[in-house]
Motif scaffolding. Structure first.
Motif, PDB file in Angstrom:
ATOM      1  N   MET A 140      -4.985  13.059  -9.848  1.00  0.00           N
ATOM      2  CA  MET A 140      -5.036  11.600  -9.731  1.00  0.00           C
ATOM      3  C   MET A 140      -3.646  10.986  -9.832  1.00  0.00           C
ATOM      4  N   SER A 141      -2.734  11.639 -10.559  1.00  0.00           N
ATOM      5  CA  SER A 141      -1.376  11.107 -10.665  1.00  0.00           C
ATOM      6  C   SER A 141      -0.730  11.003  -9.290  1.00  0.00           C
ATOM      7  N   PHE A 142      -1.089  11.929  -8.405  1.00  0.00           N
ATOM      8  CA  PHE A 142      -0.605  11.882  -7.024  1.00  0.00           C
ATOM      9  C   PHE A 142      -1.042  10.591  -6.338  1.00  0.00           C
ATOM     10  N   VAL A 143      -2.311  10.223  -6.505  1.00  0.00           N
ATOM     11  CA  VAL A 143      -2.853   9.023  -5.861  1.00  0.00           C
ATOM     12  C   VAL A 143      -2.192   7.770  -6.426  1.00  0.00           C
ATOM     13  N   LEU A 144      -1.940   7.748  -7.736  1.00  0.00           N
ATOM     14  CA  LEU A 144      -1.288   6.599  -8.353  1.00  0.00           C
ATOM     15  C   LEU A 144       0.066   6.328  -7.728  1.00  0.00           C
ATOM     16  N   VAL A 145       0.878   7.371  -7.609  1.00  0.00           N
ATOM     17  CA  VAL A 145       2.224   7.200  -7.073  1.00  0.00           C
ATOM     18  C   VAL A 145       2.172   6.895  -5.577  1.00  0.00           C
ATOM     19  N   LEU A 146       1.281   7.574  -4.873  1.00  0.00           N
ATOM     20  CA  LEU A 146       1.113   7.296  -3.448  1.00  0.00           C
ATOM     21  C   LEU A 146       0.814   5.818  -3.222  1.00  0.00           C
ATOM     22  N   SER A 147      -0.101   5.283  -4.008  1.00  0.00           N
ATOM     23  CA  SER A 147      -0.507   3.887  -3.840  1.00  0.00           C
ATOM     24  C   SER A 147       0.588   2.921  -4.280  1.00  0.00           C
ATOM     25  N   GLU A 148       1.233   3.218  -5.408  1.00  0.00           N
ATOM     26  CA  GLU A 148       2.209   2.277  -5.952  1.00  0.00           C
ATOM     27  C   GLU A 148       3.458   2.164  -5.087  1.00  0.00           C
ATOM     28  N   PHE A 149       3.901   3.290  -4.518  1.00  0.00           N
ATOM     29  CA  PHE A 149       5.180   3.279  -3.818  1.00  0.00           C
ATOM     30  C   PHE A 149       5.069   3.352  -2.304  1.00  0.00           C
ATOM     31  N   LEU A 150       3.864   3.320  -1.775  1.00  0.00           N
ATOM     32  CA  LEU A 150       3.688   3.322  -0.330  1.00  0.00           C
ATOM     33  C   LEU A 150       4.459   2.187   0.346  1.00  0.00           C
ATOM     34  N   PRO A 151       4.499   0.974  -0.243  1.00  0.00           N
ATOM     35  CA  PRO A 151       5.242  -0.105   0.420  1.00  0.00           C
ATOM     36  C   PRO A 151       6.729   0.162   0.586  1.00  0.00           C
ATOM     37  N   VAL A 152       7.293   1.060  -0.245  1.00  0.00           N
ATOM     38  CA  VAL A 152       8.731   1.312  -0.159  1.00  0.00           C
ATOM     39  C   VAL A 152       9.123   1.765   1.246  1.00  0.00           C
ATOM     40  N   ALA A 153       8.287   2.604   1.854  1.00  0.00           N
ATOM     41  CA  ALA A 153       8.575   3.088   3.206  1.00  0.00           C
ATOM     42  C   ALA A 153       8.160   2.100   4.280  1.00  0.00           C
ATOM     43  N   LEU A 154       7.437   1.042   3.885  1.00  0.00           N
ATOM     44  CA  LEU A 154       6.839   0.131   4.862  1.00  0.00           C
ATOM     45  C   LEU A 154       7.377  -1.292   4.772  1.00  0.00           C
ATOM     46  N   LEU A 155       8.389  -1.528   3.926  1.00  0.00           N
ATOM     47  CA  LEU A 155       8.852  -2.891   3.715  1.00  0.00           C
ATOM     48  C   LEU A 155       9.229  -3.615   5.010  1.00  0.00           C
ATOM     49  N   PRO A 156      10.003  -2.992   5.916  1.00  0.00           N
ATOM     50  CA  PRO A 156      10.336  -3.720   7.147  1.00  0.00           C
ATOM     51  C   PRO A 156       9.098  -4.096   7.959  1.00  0.00           C
ATOM     52  N   ALA A 157       8.143  -3.177   8.071  1.00  0.00           N
ATOM     53  CA  ALA A 157       6.937  -3.452   8.862  1.00  0.00           C
ATOM     54  C   ALA A 157       6.065  -4.511   8.201  1.00  0.00           C
ATOM     55  N   ILE A 158       5.881  -4.413   6.881  1.00  0.00           N
ATOM     56  CA  ILE A 158       5.048  -5.386   6.170  1.00  0.00           C
ATOM     57  C   ILE A 158       5.677  -6.769   6.211  1.00  0.00           C
ATOM     58  N   SER A 159       6.984  -6.834   5.958  1.00  0.00           N
ATOM     59  CA  SER A 159       7.655  -8.138   5.945  1.00  0.00           C
ATOM     60  C   SER A 159       7.565  -8.814   7.301  1.00  0.00           C
ATOM     61  N   GLY A 160       7.678  -8.031   8.374  1.00  0.00           N
ATOM     62  CA  GLY A 160       7.566  -8.612   9.715  1.00  0.00           C
ATOM     63  C   GLY A 160       6.161  -9.093  10.028  1.00  0.00           C
ATOM     64  N   ASP A 161       5.173  -8.304   9.662  1.00  0.00           N
ATOM     65  CA  ASP A 161       3.785  -8.634   9.990  1.00  0.00           C
ATOM     66  C   ASP A 161       3.266  -9.807   9.163  1.00  0.00           C
ATOM     67  N   LEU A 162       3.693  -9.890   7.909  1.00  0.00           N
ATOM     68  CA  LEU A 162       3.207 -10.955   7.021  1.00  0.00           C
ATOM     69  C   LEU A 162       4.194 -12.119   6.919  1.00  0.00           C
ATOM     70  N   HIS A 163       5.260 -12.056   7.708  1.00  0.00           N
ATOM     71  CA  HIS A 163       6.197 -13.177   7.869  1.00  0.00           C
ATOM     72  C   HIS A 163       6.920 -13.549   6.575  1.00  0.00           C
ATOM     73  N   VAL A 164       7.463 -12.532   5.896  1.00  0.00           N
ATOM     74  CA  VAL A 164       8.313 -12.755   4.732  1.00  0.00           C
ATOM     75  C   VAL A 164       9.557 -11.887   4.901  1.00  0.00           C
ATOM     76  N   ASN A 165      10.627 -12.203   4.152  1.00  0.00           N
ATOM     77  CA  ASN A 165      11.822 -11.378   4.267  1.00  0.00           C
ATOM     78  C   ASN A 165      11.690 -10.101   3.433  1.00  0.00           C
ATOM     79  N   THR A 166      12.646  -9.202   3.586  1.00  0.00           N
ATOM     80  CA  THR A 166      12.554  -7.890   2.942  1.00  0.00           C
ATOM     81  C   THR A 166      12.531  -7.999   1.423  1.00  0.00           C
TER      82      THR A 166
END
Length: 368
Positions: A1-27
């Motif tokens: 389960m520790s794997f899932v915790l870290v996967l979920s918590e830090f997934l945005p780190v690799a996705l910040l440019p895509a998320i910020s563009g799609d949701l219209h906020v800066n990095t």
């Protein structure tokens, strides 16, 4: 389960440019998706530990695992940034409670002689989650969008929940954690200083790490495929660092903490001075190996320094680490938006270096 915790918590780190563009906020604003769960986890860890009282830890952990899967599902479906933040808030509640009560479970499932190995395996999930979260996020975000990455995280969480429901035995609490227990722990100087030192490492690390993807893209000029490969290498190095430090935990944990912090700070600081791809790769691997050792060292230190109430010690460790994680991510966002990622990396490295002064200054107080 520790794997899932870290996967979920830090997934945005690799996705910040895509998320910020799609949701219209800066990095920098998108970086709040790492800040919010960190703050929520910091508050939730002691509160949920106390509120759970004498409940069977198996039931509590299953409920928290379900909450984490639900938060990832909500994140994948979020129509705007406020809903996304709410999803991350729910994740933080699950992360804080699970780390506070779940991190010490391994010691109760194996003979005492295998306790350190069990702890290493649990914290290995942190490195394994890092191995998967960044490259998986980068790859799926590139191929199918960031929402698909969160759906995969939710599915992984449901599978982990099913496994826990089948495999986890009844876990009666070792004793109720009360506010007085937490207060007594904080009044133990070696423990308080160990928490501060670990928190400082988390602050410096996440000031830089939260923005590693834009750094690799904008400063090191790496393309999507190269970024994914480098992030995979970071995670694998972290996994190796975790297992290596697991073999050394019978030695001075304070000395190990200082050595790891120096290696981490040196790697991050040197990244601000080079754009040469081979050097960047080597330094990122050093960084990953160093931070892969940090959670296990922190856990082992606080449990040794407050053995009478390990749940309380772990709850305080989660609060300290998640608070400084959130503050570091927030500070890194401000620096990234106003001065660039190299400034975030430089200040992050400085904070980690400062952490080495804390254990060195309590040599007489903390003998374990």
């Amino acid at each position: 389960m520790s794997f899932v915790l870290v996967l979920s918590e830090f997934l945005p780190v690799a996705l910040l440019p895509a998320i910020s563009g799609d949701l219209h906020v800066n990095t920098g604003t998108a970086g709040l998706l790492v800040v919010v769960p960190g703050l929520a986890a910091a508050v939730a860890a002691p509160l949920l530990t106390m509120a759970s009282g004498r409940l069977d830890r198996r039931h509590v952990l299953l409920a928290l695992a379900a909450l984490i899967a639900a938060s990832d599902t909500l994140a994948a479906l979020a129509p705007d940034f406020p809903v996304m933040v709410m999803a991350r808030l729910l994740l933080g509640l699950g992360v804080g409670g699970f780390w506070a009560m779940g991190a010490g479970v391994g010691n109760r499932l194996v003979p005492p002689a295998q306790a350190d190995r069990a702890a290493s395996l649990i914290t290995a999930g942190i490195s394994a989650g890092t191995v998967i979260s960044l490259p998986l996020g980068a790859l799926i975000g590139h191929l199918a969008g960031w929402r698909t990455a969160f759906l995969i995280a939710a599915l992984t969480g449901l599978l982990a929940l099913l496994f826990l429901a089948i495999a986890l035995p009844a876990l009666k609490p070792t004793g109720a954690v009360r506010p007085t227990t937490l207060g007594r722990a904080l009044r133990t100087p070696p423990l308080a200083l160990a928490l501060l030192a670990t928190g400082a490492v988390f602050f410096g690390h996440f000031t830089a790490y939260t923005y590693i993807t834009p750094y690799l893209q904008e400063h090191a000029h790496l393309g999507p495929d190269a970024v994914t490969t480098v992030l995979l290498g970071y995670g694998l190095a972290g996994l190796a660092g975790n297992f290596l430090i697991g073999l050394l935990t019978r030695h001075s944990l304070r000395a190990l903490a200082v050595a790891v912090a120096l290696l981490l700070a040196a790697a991050v600081l040197l990244l601000t001075a080079t754009t040469a791809t081979p050097v960047v790769i080597v330094l990122v691997l050093m960084w990953g190996a160093a931070f892969g050792a940090v959670p296990l060292i922190g856990q082992a230190r606080v449990m040794r320094l407050f053995p009478d109430a390990p749940d309380a010690a772990l709850a305080l460790l989660v609060t300290a680490s998640q608070t400084f994680l959130a503050l570091g991510s927030f500070a890194g966002g401000l620096l990234t938006d106003h001065q660039g990622t190299t400034a975030a990396f430089a200040y992050g490295a400085l904070a980690v270096l400062l952490s080495t002064l804390i254990p060195a200054g309590v040599h007489k107080a903390a003998r374990r």
